[in-house]
Design a protein around this motif. Structure first.
Motif, short mmCIF file in Angstrom:
data_model
loop_
_atom_site.label_atom_id
_atom_site.label_comp_id
_atom_site.label_asym_id
_atom_site.label_seq_id
_atom_site.Cartn_x
_atom_site.Cartn_y
_atom_site.Cartn_z
N THR A 74 57.94 10.17 -27.47
CA THR A 74 56.94 9.15 -27.12
C THR A 74 56.17 8.63 -28.33
O THR A 74 55.32 7.77 -28.17
CB THR A 74 55.92 9.72 -26.11
N HIS A 75 56.42 9.16 -29.52
CA HIS A 75 55.69 8.73 -30.71
C HIS A 75 54.19 8.82 -30.48
O HIS A 75 53.49 7.80 -30.48
CB HIS A 75 56.10 7.31 -31.11
N PRO A 76 53.67 10.05 -30.25
CA PRO A 76 52.27 10.20 -29.87
C PRO A 76 51.29 9.83 -31.00
O PRO A 76 51.63 9.86 -32.17
CB PRO A 76 52.15 11.69 -29.53
N PHE A 107 53.08 9.03 -34.54
CA PHE A 107 53.86 9.94 -35.35
C PHE A 107 55.20 10.25 -34.69
O PHE A 107 55.34 10.18 -33.47
CB PHE A 107 53.05 11.21 -35.62
N ASP A 108 56.19 10.58 -35.53
CA ASP A 108 57.57 10.71 -35.08
C ASP A 108 58.21 11.86 -35.85
O ASP A 108 58.12 11.90 -37.08
CB ASP A 108 58.28 9.38 -35.40
N ALA A 109 58.84 12.80 -35.13
CA ALA A 109 59.52 13.90 -35.81
C ALA A 109 60.89 13.49 -36.33
O ALA A 109 61.51 14.19 -37.13
CB ALA A 109 59.65 15.11 -34.87
N ALA A 145 66.07 6.84 -40.80
CA ALA A 145 65.75 5.44 -40.56
C ALA A 145 66.16 5.04 -39.15
O ALA A 145 67.29 5.27 -38.74
CB ALA A 145 66.46 4.57 -41.59
N HIS A 146 65.24 4.48 -38.41
CA HIS A 146 65.56 3.93 -37.09
C HIS A 146 64.49 2.90 -36.73
O HIS A 146 63.42 2.87 -37.30
CB HIS A 146 65.68 5.04 -36.03
N TYR A 147 64.81 2.05 -35.76
CA TYR A 147 63.91 0.97 -35.36
C TYR A 147 63.14 1.34 -34.10
O TYR A 147 63.58 2.18 -33.31
CB TYR A 147 64.69 -0.32 -35.11
N HIS A 148 62.01 0.68 -33.94
CA HIS A 148 61.15 0.94 -32.79
C HIS A 148 60.89 -0.33 -31.98
O HIS A 148 60.99 -1.43 -32.50
CB HIS A 148 59.80 1.52 -33.26
N ILE A 149 60.55 -0.13 -30.71
CA ILE A 149 60.05 -1.22 -29.87
C ILE A 149 58.71 -0.80 -29.30
O ILE A 149 58.54 0.36 -28.91
CB ILE A 149 61.06 -1.61 -28.76
N ASP A 197 58.94 3.16 -28.27
CA ASP A 197 60.22 3.84 -28.05
C ASP A 197 61.16 3.56 -29.22
O ASP A 197 60.95 2.60 -29.96
CB ASP A 197 60.87 3.38 -26.75
N ASP A 198 62.20 4.38 -29.34
CA ASP A 198 63.24 4.12 -30.33
C ASP A 198 64.18 3.05 -29.81
O ASP A 198 64.44 2.96 -28.62
CB ASP A 198 64.06 5.39 -30.60
N ILE A 199 64.71 2.23 -30.72
CA ILE A 199 65.78 1.28 -30.39
C ILE A 199 67.03 1.80 -31.09
O ILE A 199 67.04 1.95 -32.31
CB ILE A 199 65.44 -0.14 -30.89
ZN LIG Z 1 61.11 6.84 -33.51
#
Ligand SMILES: [Zn+2]
Ligand SMILES: [Zn+2]
Length: 159
Positions: A46-48, A94-96, A100-104, A113-115
């Motif tokens: 959830t990228h808290p 924050f993200d564990a 490299a990845h994209y978010h929405i 969320d992750d894309i």
């Molecule tokens: Zn992420």
């Protein structure tokens, strides 16, 4: 110390940075507090925010303060142990997942969320052709309306 955690670096750029900076990310000790913060962060997708993580960590470390959680998160992000997401003056999340990845981000409720699409490294090459900047990476964030908010908006319309 310059921190590149918010950028997605291509291998060539990383090599360049290592040559030009000669300053590895500071290693920080994995204290019990940081270990538990990392474990709790790894459990969710959830990228808290710092305060959401504080509520999670507090169940296991009842005496920990929000300030301590916040300071540890900043240190862990600076050292590359976790990813810090901050875009457009919104609350830091924050993200564990540090690859490299994209978010929405939901424009209505702010959830992130992750894309799951490949990272487009050609963007860096294309940008490099048009500027004299040394490009260190790129950052893409999609915006939209999450499924829960779509349902809520539909219910409001239906009433
Ligand atoms: Zn992420
Ligand atoms: Zn939403």
């Amino acid at each position: 110390m310059v921190v590149f955690n918010n950028y997605y670096l291509t291998a060539a750029c990383i090599a360049l940075i290592e040559i030009t900076m000669n300053a590895p990310a500071p290693m920080i000790r994995l204290t019990t507090q940081r270990h538990i913060i990392l474990e709790e962060l790894s459990k969710v997708k959830t990228h808290p925010t710092a305060s959401e993580l504080y509520d999670m960590v507090r169940k296991r470390l009842p005496r920990i303060g929000l300030g301590t959680v916040y300071r540890n998160l900043e240190l862990m992000a600076d050292s590359g142990m976790i990813l810090k997401i901050e875009v457009g003056g919104t609350q830091k999340r924050f993200d564990a997942t540090t690859e490299a990845h994209y978010h929405i981000r939901c424009s209505a409720c702010g959830k992130v969320d992750d894309i799951d699409i490949p990272v487009i490294n050609e963007l860096v090459a294309q940008a490099a052709d048009t500027t004299s900047y040394l490009i260190l990476g790129h950052h893409v964030e999609f915006t939209g309306i999450c499924s829960i908010c779509q349902k809520q908006q539909q219910q409001t319309l239906d009433q």
